[in-house]
Design an enzyme around this catalytic site. Structure first.
Site, PDB file in Angstrom:
ATOM      1  N   GLN A  33      48.836  45.177  43.194  1.00  0.00           N
ATOM      2  CA  GLN A  33      49.844  45.886  43.988  1.00  0.00           C
ATOM      3  C   GLN A  33      50.560  44.928  44.945  1.00  0.00           C
ATOM      4  OE1 GLN A  33      50.662  49.250  43.670  1.00  0.00           O
ATOM      5  NE2 GLN A  33      52.314  48.733  45.069  1.00  0.00           N
ATOM      6  N   LYS A  48      48.560  56.150  41.665  1.00  0.00           N
ATOM      7  CA  LYS A  48      48.381  55.553  40.338  1.00  0.00           C
ATOM      8  C   LYS A  48      46.966  55.813  39.825  1.00  0.00           C
ATOM      9  CE  LYS A  48      51.787  51.947  41.160  1.00  0.00           C
ATOM     10  NZ  LYS A  48      52.060  50.544  41.551  1.00  0.00           N
ATOM     11  N   ASP A  75      52.397  45.671  34.240  1.00  0.00           N
ATOM     12  CA  ASP A  75      53.618  45.729  35.054  1.00  0.00           C
ATOM     13  C   ASP A  75      54.771  44.994  34.368  1.00  0.00           C
ATOM     14  OD1 ASP A  75      53.440  47.278  37.335  1.00  0.00           O
ATOM     15  OD2 ASP A  75      52.450  45.725  38.528  1.00  0.00           O
TER      16      ASP A  75
END
Ligand code: NAP
Length: 310
Positions: free
Chosen positions: A98, A54, A124
């Site tokens: 994460q 990412k 997200d």
């Protein structure tokens, strides 16, 4: 029939190029690139790889990526304090924490952290405000993996409206939002899970079948309507050579990859499904690159929305 392979890597590259002018325009106007804060707690090897990918993709796309690491011994309080600091920062337009978090942070820790992220920076799309907006069909920041799947279908010329879509998996991050996005695109949607009886025959009604389970090779030919589009979200590292051999057969390039690395990432869909499906996403190189491309797109969208608000 041999299924057409949907090339996620190529589609992700298209999305990144399409976002490039927006990133450059933002950077010119704001005097800084869009900023993405990525928080990694502990040293989970899979998370290390996801975060590295990412961060690299973000940097290549012209974003400023700020990787913040906390040790596995960090408390939930430490993590929440970091999230609050990133919420207040002018340089961070997007924040991603994460998953999974270390078990020691306790049950429900992920939800508490997602709840703490500023919804306007929630790239997200997991904050309850964004989940609520998603259900109402007015989300600005949508979860990356399911929106990546929609992009894949659209860019591969696969019609969604009026088709029957079956989603296997009902997690908050993939299955549920996937079902919602397909519904908003006028598919008739069936959601299956571990308690669904006669799963193969339910799945085989789908013109579009999305597998988001986390069980290598679980979706076999009998789950698939001939000619259906099959989207394989699953990514499970397999470290047992016998399993790789059983799934892919002797002489498969996957065995060579296994010999080099001692593991391979395997999807939920059995390789033999390629003989029945009309179109199929590979693992790796299918949904994964789209998830990252949509993260970059969400970060740009969050940055632009913040600058419009002033
Ligand atoms: P999850 O939270 O573990 O959810 C798995 C879902 O599968 C659950 O709803 C579960 O049903 C269902 N399931 C498990 N066993 C089943 C069975 N035997 N029959 C029917 N349904 C079954 O997983 P997730 O976070 O959604 O992730 C799913 C997979 O996608 C994982 O492999 C993950 O690594 C991968 N993933 C990939 C990407 C990407 O970018 N490619 C992104 C996110 C996730 P119940 O609810 O009944 O337990």
């Amino acid at each position: 029939m041999t299924a057409r392979v949907i090339d996620g890597t190529a589609i992700a590259a298209e999305i990144r190029s399409a976002a490039m002018p927006g990133v450059e325009a933002f950077a010119r106007a704001a005097g800084r690139p869009p900023g993405l804060g990525i928080v990694l707690v502990g040293e989970n090897p899979a998370s290390e790889v996801y975060v590295r990918n990412k961060a690299k993709a973000g940097g290549n796309a012209g974003l400023w990526v700020d990787l913040q690491r906390l040790p596995a011994t960090a408390s939930l309080g430490d993590l929440l304090a970091l999230v609050h600091r990133l919420n207040r920062s002018d340089q961070h337009d997007g924040i991603l924490v994460q998953s999974p978090l270390p078990d020691a942070m306790g049950k429900g820790a992920s939800q508490r952290v997602f709840d703490a992220i500023d919804p306007d920076k929630d790239v997200d799309g997991f904050h309850p405000v964004n989940v609520g907006k998603l259900v109402q069909g007015r989300a600005h920041l949508k979860p990356c993996t399911p929106s990546g799947v929609i992009e894949m279908l659209d860019r591969s010329g696969i019609t969604i409206g009026g088709r029957h879509a079956v989603v296997i998996g009902r997690s908050e991050i993939v299955g549920k939002p996937m079902a919602m996005l397909l519904l908003q695109r006028d598919a008739t949607v069936t959601v299956c899970h571990s308690k669904t009886p006669d799963l193969p025959s339910v799945a085989a009604r789908g013109d579009i079948l999305v597998a988001a389970i986390g069980r290598p090779g679980f979706v076999t030919r009998d789950f698939v309507k001939p000619g259906a589009t099959v989207i394989d979200v699953g990514t499970t590292p397999v470290r047992d050579r016998a399993v790789v051999e059983q799934l892919f057969g002797h002489g498969s390039p996957r065995l060579e990859a296994f010999a080099k690395r001692g593991s391979v990432v395997v999807g939920d869909v059995h390789p033999a499904v390629a003989e029945v499906a009309g179109a199929l996403t590979p693992v790796p190189g299918g949904v994964g690159p789209l998830t990252i491309a949509l993260l970059l797109k969400n970060t740009l969208a969050a940055a632009e929305a913040r600058s419009r608000r002033g």
